[in-house]
Design an enzyme around this catalytic site. Structure first.
Site, PDB file in Angstrom:
ATOM      1  N   SER A 168     -67.773   0.175 -27.496  1.00 18.26           N
ATOM      2  CA  SER A 168     -67.714   0.805 -26.221  1.00 18.26           C
ATOM      3  C   SER A 168     -68.459  -0.427 -25.129  1.00 18.26           C
ATOM      4  O   SER A 168     -69.199  -0.881 -25.256  1.00 18.26           O
ATOM      5  CB  SER A 168     -68.490   1.855 -26.036  1.00 18.26           C
ATOM      6  OG  SER A 168     -68.499   2.087 -24.507  1.00 18.26           O
ATOM      7  N   LYS A 224     -64.497  14.809 -26.033  1.00 18.80           N
ATOM      8  CA  LYS A 224     -64.235  15.107 -24.684  1.00 18.80           C
ATOM      9  C   LYS A 224     -64.112  16.615 -24.330  1.00 18.80           C
ATOM     10  O   LYS A 224     -64.202  17.322 -23.320  1.00 18.80           O
ATOM     11  CB  LYS A 224     -63.044  14.322 -24.173  1.00 18.80           C
ATOM     12  CG  LYS A 224     -63.474  12.590 -23.962  1.00 18.80           C
ATOM     13  CD  LYS A 224     -62.273  12.024 -23.257  1.00 18.80           C
ATOM     14  CE  LYS A 224     -62.701  10.671 -23.129  1.00 18.80           C
ATOM     15  NZ  LYS A 224     -61.787   9.758 -22.271  1.00 18.80           N
ATOM     16  N   GLY A 257     -48.157   9.704 -27.794  1.00 16.04           N
ATOM     17  CA  GLY A 257     -49.304  10.424 -27.943  1.00 16.04           C
ATOM     18  C   GLY A 257     -49.465  11.894 -27.575  1.00 16.04           C
ATOM     19  O   GLY A 257     -49.054  12.100 -26.537  1.00 16.04           O
ATOM     20  N   VAL A 288     -56.610  12.093 -24.369  1.00 12.24           N
ATOM     21  CA  VAL A 288     -56.412  11.715 -23.018  1.00 12.24           C
ATOM     22  C   VAL A 288     -55.084  11.878 -22.290  1.00 12.24           C
ATOM     23  O   VAL A 288     -55.018  11.718 -20.980  1.00 12.24           O
ATOM     24  CB  VAL A 288     -56.653   9.892 -22.923  1.00 12.24           C
ATOM     25  CG1 VAL A 288     -55.306   9.472 -23.534  1.00 12.24           C
ATOM     26  CG2 VAL A 288     -56.990   9.352 -21.410  1.00 12.24           C
TER      27      VAL A 288
HETATM   28  P1  ATR Z   1     -57.504  13.213 -30.722  1.00 14.66           P
HETATM   29  O1  ATR Z   1     -56.070  13.557 -31.338  1.00 14.66           O
HETATM   30  O2  ATR Z   1     -58.663  13.615 -31.785  1.00 14.66           O
HETATM   31  O3  ATR Z   1     -57.611  13.462 -29.450  1.00 14.66           O
HETATM   32  P2  ATR Z   1     -57.278  10.551 -30.132  1.00 14.66           P
HETATM   33  O4  ATR Z   1     -57.450   9.136 -30.706  1.00 14.66           O
HETATM   34  O5  ATR Z   1     -57.014  10.827 -28.700  1.00 14.66           O
HETATM   35  O6  ATR Z   1     -57.408  11.532 -31.050  1.00 14.66           O
HETATM   36  O7  ATR Z   1     -55.469  10.304 -30.459  1.00 14.66           O
HETATM   37  C1  ATR Z   1     -54.928   9.841 -31.420  1.00 14.66           C
HETATM   38  C2  ATR Z   1     -53.254   9.830 -30.923  1.00 14.66           C
HETATM   39  O8  ATR Z   1     -52.655   8.725 -31.553  1.00 14.66           O
HETATM   40  C3  ATR Z   1     -52.728  10.933 -31.329  1.00 14.66           C
HETATM   41  O9  ATR Z   1     -51.554  11.468 -30.651  1.00 14.66           O
HETATM   42  C4  ATR Z   1     -52.190  10.558 -32.819  1.00 14.66           C
HETATM   43  O10 ATR Z   1     -51.060  11.344 -33.255  1.00 14.66           O
HETATM   44  P3  ATR Z   1     -51.168  12.553 -34.198  1.00 14.66           P
HETATM   45  O11 ATR Z   1     -51.393  13.605 -33.272  1.00 14.66           O
HETATM   46  O12 ATR Z   1     -49.789  12.615 -35.144  1.00 14.66           O
HETATM   47  O13 ATR Z   1     -52.593  12.597 -35.025  1.00 14.66           O
HETATM   48  C5  ATR Z   1     -51.840   9.291 -32.707  1.00 14.66           C
HETATM   49  N1  ATR Z   1     -51.831   8.330 -33.649  1.00 14.66           N
HETATM   50  C6  ATR Z   1     -52.922   7.682 -34.200  1.00 14.66           C
HETATM   51  N2  ATR Z   1     -52.535   6.809 -35.324  1.00 14.66           N
HETATM   52  C7  ATR Z   1     -51.071   7.029 -35.517  1.00 14.66           C
HETATM   53  C8  ATR Z   1     -50.097   6.437 -36.324  1.00 14.66           C
HETATM   54  N3  ATR Z   1     -50.378   5.676 -37.330  1.00 14.66           N
HETATM   55  N4  ATR Z   1     -48.706   6.845 -36.164  1.00 14.66           N
HETATM   56  C9  ATR Z   1     -48.295   7.725 -34.941  1.00 14.66           C
HETATM   57  N5  ATR Z   1     -49.540   8.200 -34.164  1.00 14.66           N
HETATM   58  C10 ATR Z   1     -50.641   7.994 -34.288  1.00 14.66           C
END
Ligand code: ATR
Length: 265
Positions: free
Chosen positions: A15, A66, A126, A130
């Site tokens: 961070s 969050k 995603g 966020v």
């Molecule tokens: P959180 O879901 O806990 O809020 P985030 O870091 O805010 O975490 O979100 C991670 C995002 O990246 C998610 O949309 C995740 O997709 P999934 O919902 O399918 O997990 C996406 N993401 C992370 N790694 C990925 C990968 N290798 N391929 C596709 N999507 C990925």
């Protein structure tokens, strides 16, 4: 009195919030300090108690807390409520307030680019913490259409329940768009790739990545190679911090070149 501020997350090592806030604290001659703290979900309640006792004066919250921090707070701002996402916490009139400055951060960050958002179409990749903030900001900026694509479709469908006008796109496919936003964590590692057909979709389009460290993800690099305009999440990060600083200190710190250079890691 030396006021104490913290950013909490897991992981938290990378961070840059302490760098930014401590720079502004110094610049404004405030008696305060800002640190980062690695936390487990089970430790949140205790930490909020410290805010209640005014041992800590403000918190920034990052991934993955969050949303999960919300049950421990007394009141949410309208922005925090609508996004179900809190990135800024403080005490006001004996109440612990959860606020969201990501929405404004994203909006002002986009406004610092030359891109026009009004009446454009956006594709968001995603469905993590966020994304609701981004959707709310885009709607404020009068976007005409939002497409959403996530590896786990169920999470995209949860978001559609809140904003039914959004259209869900299968992961790996691309809709028509003017702006494409990477809101996944793909790109945090330099080797990460999002597999889309950059060659045929990039020309004269705007590619935005929420990630700012690394400065240029493969998503932005490839799109730029094929004629896109690109922007990383640095301005969003700076402006969410600026708005949080204002909530705590009632001072709007200046974003100058020195501020921007601070984040050139
Ligand atoms: P959180 O879901 O806990 O809020 P985030 O870091 O805010 O975490 O979100 C991670 C995002 O990246 C998610 O949309 C995740 O997709 P999934 O919902 O399918 O997990 C996406 N993401 C992370 N790694 C990925 C990968 N290798 N391929 C596709 N999507 C990925």
């Amino acid at each position: 009195m030396n006021k104490k501020f913290l950013v909490i997350g897991n992981p938290i090592e990378h961070s840059l919030s302490p760098k930014l806030h401590n720079y502004w604290i110094k610049k404004n001659n405030l008696k305060a300090s800002y640190d980062k703290k690695f936390l487990e979900q089970g430790e949140i309640q205790q930490l909020i108690l410290e805010v209640r006792k005014e041992k800590i004066h403000g918190l920034n919250v990052t991934v993955p807390f969050k949303k999960t921090v919300i049950p421990f707070l007394d009141e949410l701002s309208d922005e925090a409520k609508s996004s179900q996402s809190v990135n800024t916490i403080y005490k006001n009139k004996n109440k612990i307030i959860g606020d969201n400055t990501d929405i404004e951060g994203f909006k002002i960050g986009l406004e610092t680019t030359s891109q026009i958002i009004k009446n454009k179409e956006a594709l968001i990749l995603g469905a993590g913490g966020v994304v609701l903030s981004i959707i709310i900001a885009l709607k404020k900026m009068q976007i005409s259409k939002i497409y959403l694509s996530n590896r786990t479709e169920l999470k995209a469908l949860e978001i559609k329940k809140i904003f039914p006008e959004i259209e869900i796109i299968e992961w790996g496919k691309v809709s028509s768009f003017d702006i494409i936003i990477n809101a996944t964590s793909i790109g945090l590692n330099n080797k990460d790739e999002i597999n889309i057909d950059y060659k045929n979709i990039s020309q004269n389009k705007f590619f935005y990545d929420v990630i700012y460290n690394p400065k240029e993800t493969n998503f932005l690099k490839k799109a730029k190679r094929y004629g896109a305009q690109t922007e990383n999440g640095k301005m969003m990060f700076i402006y969410q911090a600026q708005k949080a600083f204002f909530k705590w200190h009632n001072i709007l710190p200046v974003v100058d070149n020195e501020t921007l250079n601070l984040l050139n890691t």
